[in-house]
Design a protein around this motif. Sequence first.
Motif, PDB file in Angstrom:
ATOM      1  N   TYR A  36      -7.546 -12.639  -7.451  1.00  0.00           N
ATOM      2  CA  TYR A  36      -8.930 -12.993  -7.217  1.00  0.00           C
ATOM      3  C   TYR A  36      -9.797 -11.756  -7.423  1.00  0.00           C
ATOM      4  O   TYR A  36      -9.324 -10.624  -7.347  1.00  0.00           O
ATOM      5  CB  TYR A  36      -9.129 -13.467  -5.765  1.00  0.00           C
ATOM      6  CG  TYR A  36      -8.347 -14.693  -5.357  1.00  0.00           C
ATOM      7  CD1 TYR A  36      -6.995 -14.612  -5.033  1.00  0.00           C
ATOM      8  CD2 TYR A  36      -8.969 -15.940  -5.267  1.00  0.00           C
ATOM      9  CE1 TYR A  36      -6.276 -15.737  -4.638  1.00  0.00           C
ATOM     10  CE2 TYR A  36      -8.260 -17.065  -4.866  1.00  0.00           C
ATOM     11  CZ  TYR A  36      -6.922 -16.951  -4.559  1.00  0.00           C
ATOM     12  OH  TYR A  36      -6.228 -18.071  -4.159  1.00  0.00           O
ATOM     13  N   ARG A  37     -11.079 -12.003  -7.630  1.00  0.00           N
ATOM     14  CA  ARG A  37     -12.037 -10.910  -7.590  1.00  0.00           C
ATOM     15  C   ARG A  37     -13.203 -11.351  -6.734  1.00  0.00           C
ATOM     16  O   ARG A  37     -13.490 -12.550  -6.605  1.00  0.00           O
ATOM     17  CB  ARG A  37     -12.493 -10.493  -8.987  1.00  0.00           C
ATOM     18  CG  ARG A  37     -13.274 -11.516  -9.749  1.00  0.00           C
ATOM     19  CD  ARG A  37     -13.455 -11.136 -11.199  1.00  0.00           C
ATOM     20  NE  ARG A  37     -14.300  -9.959 -11.370  1.00  0.00           N
ATOM     21  CZ  ARG A  37     -14.666  -9.487 -12.547  1.00  0.00           C
ATOM     22  NH1 ARG A  37     -14.262 -10.074 -13.664  1.00  0.00           N
ATOM     23  NH2 ARG A  37     -15.420  -8.426 -12.648  1.00  0.00           N
ATOM     24  N   MET A  47      -8.887 -15.743 -10.384  1.00  0.00           N
ATOM     25  CA  MET A  47      -8.829 -15.298 -11.766  1.00  0.00           C
ATOM     26  C   MET A  47      -7.632 -15.914 -12.502  1.00  0.00           C
ATOM     27  O   MET A  47      -7.761 -16.366 -13.633  1.00  0.00           O
ATOM     28  CB  MET A  47      -8.702 -13.770 -11.827  1.00  0.00           C
ATOM     29  CG  MET A  47      -9.858 -13.019 -11.248  1.00  0.00           C
ATOM     30  SD  MET A  47      -9.554 -11.249 -11.258  1.00  0.00           S
ATOM     31  CE  MET A  47      -9.600 -10.902 -13.022  1.00  0.00           C
ATOM     32  N   TYR A  58      -4.651 -18.363 -16.734  1.00  0.00           N
ATOM     33  CA  TYR A  58      -5.963 -17.834 -16.395  1.00  0.00           C
ATOM     34  C   TYR A  58      -6.969 -18.962 -16.155  1.00  0.00           C
ATOM     35  O   TYR A  58      -6.916 -20.012 -16.801  1.00  0.00           O
ATOM     36  CB  TYR A  58      -6.469 -16.937 -17.533  1.00  0.00           C
ATOM     37  CG  TYR A  58      -5.675 -15.649 -17.667  1.00  0.00           C
ATOM     38  CD1 TYR A  58      -4.454 -15.630 -18.345  1.00  0.00           C
ATOM     39  CD2 TYR A  58      -6.140 -14.473 -17.105  1.00  0.00           C
ATOM     40  CE1 TYR A  58      -3.713 -14.458 -18.449  1.00  0.00           C
ATOM     41  CE2 TYR A  58      -5.414 -13.295 -17.208  1.00  0.00           C
ATOM     42  CZ  TYR A  58      -4.202 -13.301 -17.881  1.00  0.00           C
ATOM     43  OH  TYR A  58      -3.476 -12.142 -17.981  1.00  0.00           O
ATOM     44  N   GLU A  59      -7.886 -18.709 -15.253  1.00  0.00           N
ATOM     45  CA  GLU A  59      -8.961 -19.658 -14.995  1.00  0.00           C
ATOM     46  C   GLU A  59      -9.976 -19.588 -16.142  1.00  0.00           C
ATOM     47  O   GLU A  59     -10.089 -18.572 -16.852  1.00  0.00           O
ATOM     48  CB  GLU A  59      -9.637 -19.359 -13.666  1.00  0.00           C
ATOM     49  CG  GLU A  59      -8.729 -19.578 -12.471  1.00  0.00           C
ATOM     50  CD  GLU A  59      -8.250 -21.014 -12.352  1.00  0.00           C
ATOM     51  OE1 GLU A  59      -9.109 -21.924 -12.226  1.00  0.00           O
ATOM     52  OE2 GLU A  59      -7.020 -21.223 -12.365  1.00  0.00           O
ATOM     53  N   VAL A  62     -12.101 -16.405 -17.685  1.00  0.00           N
ATOM     54  CA  VAL A  62     -11.447 -15.114 -17.442  1.00  0.00           C
ATOM     55  C   VAL A  62     -10.721 -14.698 -18.716  1.00  0.00           C
ATOM     56  O   VAL A  62      -9.881 -15.431 -19.228  1.00  0.00           O
ATOM     57  CB  VAL A  62     -10.455 -15.211 -16.270  1.00  0.00           C
ATOM     58  CG1 VAL A  62      -9.742 -13.873 -16.072  1.00  0.00           C
ATOM     59  CG2 VAL A  62     -11.167 -15.629 -15.002  1.00  0.00           C
ATOM     60  N   PHE A  67      -7.834  -8.793 -18.766  1.00  0.00           N
ATOM     61  CA  PHE A  67      -7.148  -8.733 -17.476  1.00  0.00           C
ATOM     62  C   PHE A  67      -5.685  -9.132 -17.701  1.00  0.00           C
ATOM     63  O   PHE A  67      -5.318 -10.301 -17.654  1.00  0.00           O
ATOM     64  CB  PHE A  67      -7.821  -9.660 -16.462  1.00  0.00           C
ATOM     65  CG  PHE A  67      -9.252  -9.312 -16.175  1.00  0.00           C
ATOM     66  CD1 PHE A  67     -10.286 -10.007 -16.795  1.00  0.00           C
ATOM     67  CD2 PHE A  67      -9.562  -8.281 -15.308  1.00  0.00           C
ATOM     68  CE1 PHE A  67     -11.607  -9.676 -16.527  1.00  0.00           C
ATOM     69  CE2 PHE A  67     -10.881  -7.937 -15.040  1.00  0.00           C
ATOM     70  CZ  PHE A  67     -11.907  -8.637 -15.651  1.00  0.00           C
ATOM     71  N   ASP A  88     -17.088  -4.537 -14.538  1.00  0.00           N
ATOM     72  CA  ASP A  88     -15.776  -4.898 -13.977  1.00  0.00           C
ATOM     73  C   ASP A  88     -15.595  -4.352 -12.573  1.00  0.00           C
ATOM     74  O   ASP A  88     -14.587  -4.651 -11.910  1.00  0.00           O
ATOM     75  CB  ASP A  88     -14.643  -4.378 -14.865  1.00  0.00           C
ATOM     76  CG  ASP A  88     -14.685  -4.970 -16.262  1.00  0.00           C
ATOM     77  OD1 ASP A  88     -14.432  -4.225 -17.229  1.00  0.00           O
ATOM     78  OD2 ASP A  88     -14.992  -6.169 -16.383  1.00  0.00           O
ATOM     79  N   TYR A  92     -10.736  -6.483  -5.995  1.00  0.00           N
ATOM     80  CA  TYR A  92      -9.664  -7.310  -6.552  1.00  0.00           C
ATOM     81  C   TYR A  92      -8.625  -7.559  -5.461  1.00  0.00           C
ATOM     82  O   TYR A  92      -8.136  -6.623  -4.825  1.00  0.00           O
ATOM     83  CB  TYR A  92      -9.024  -6.631  -7.764  1.00  0.00           C
ATOM     84  CG  TYR A  92      -9.966  -6.573  -8.950  1.00  0.00           C
ATOM     85  CD1 TYR A  92     -10.858  -5.510  -9.107  1.00  0.00           C
ATOM     86  CD2 TYR A  92      -9.988  -7.597  -9.893  1.00  0.00           C
ATOM     87  CE1 TYR A  92     -11.741  -5.475 -10.179  1.00  0.00           C
ATOM     88  CE2 TYR A  92     -10.865  -7.566 -10.964  1.00  0.00           C
ATOM     89  CZ  TYR A  92     -11.741  -6.504 -11.093  1.00  0.00           C
ATOM     90  OH  TYR A  92     -12.615  -6.476 -12.156  1.00  0.00           O
TER      91      TYR A  92
END
Lengths: 116, 110
Positions: A36-37, A47, A58-59, A62, A67, A88, A92
């Motif tokens: 997550y972020r 994420m 990946y979502e 993203v 990443f 960025d 995280y």
Amino acid sequence: GAVVSQHPSWVICKSGTSVKIECRSLDFQATTMFWYRQFPKQSLMLMATSNEGSKATYEQGVEKDKFLINHASLTLSTLTVTSAHPEDSSFYICSAVEGALEETQYFGPGTRLLVL
Amino acid sequence: DAKTTQPTSMDCAEGRAANLPCNHSTISGNEYVYWYRQIHSQGPQYIIHGLKNNETNEMASLIITEDRKSSTLILPHATLRDTAVYYCIAGSSNTGKLIFGQGTTLQVKP
């Protein structure tokens, strides 16, 4: 309870460099880990989902090439932020689950990244 | 993934029970109700989760309505250390994904 650690806890880097963040489950084997972020004053945003020995999922929105996620063992997943830029900069956080996906997700303490 | 709705903020007196509501009217049959909390600048802490039945552990109780469209987290004796953002999440047992909303900021006051 189960313990998840992250390393480093905070990192400052120059724009254009890559940063690797480690997530470890200390006392259990994590079949699945999540990344997550979180931006200031906002909620956590998922994420990606990471499974040991397979490619991360990946979502939407993203960038998988930016990443990079590696889940090399049942106790370690890494997130590499490639060619980091100031946007960025974020908090995280990883989480890990043992066994079935409806079981408890345990979260790490988070890694604060500042890109100058 | 079902969306959850929570009040933005709540206050509670120290020593009293804190009752945090959550609406999840679109929850599906394979989604569990999870509660986490986050104290500033830390990773979320697991509190409790359930599917249909009420649950209790050393931290809290979770009351889920019979139709599963809403739930209440109860902290029986709130302390100042319970001040945090509380997240109610409908999580899929198929994917394990937890989609965080904005949560409820609980302020416990002396």
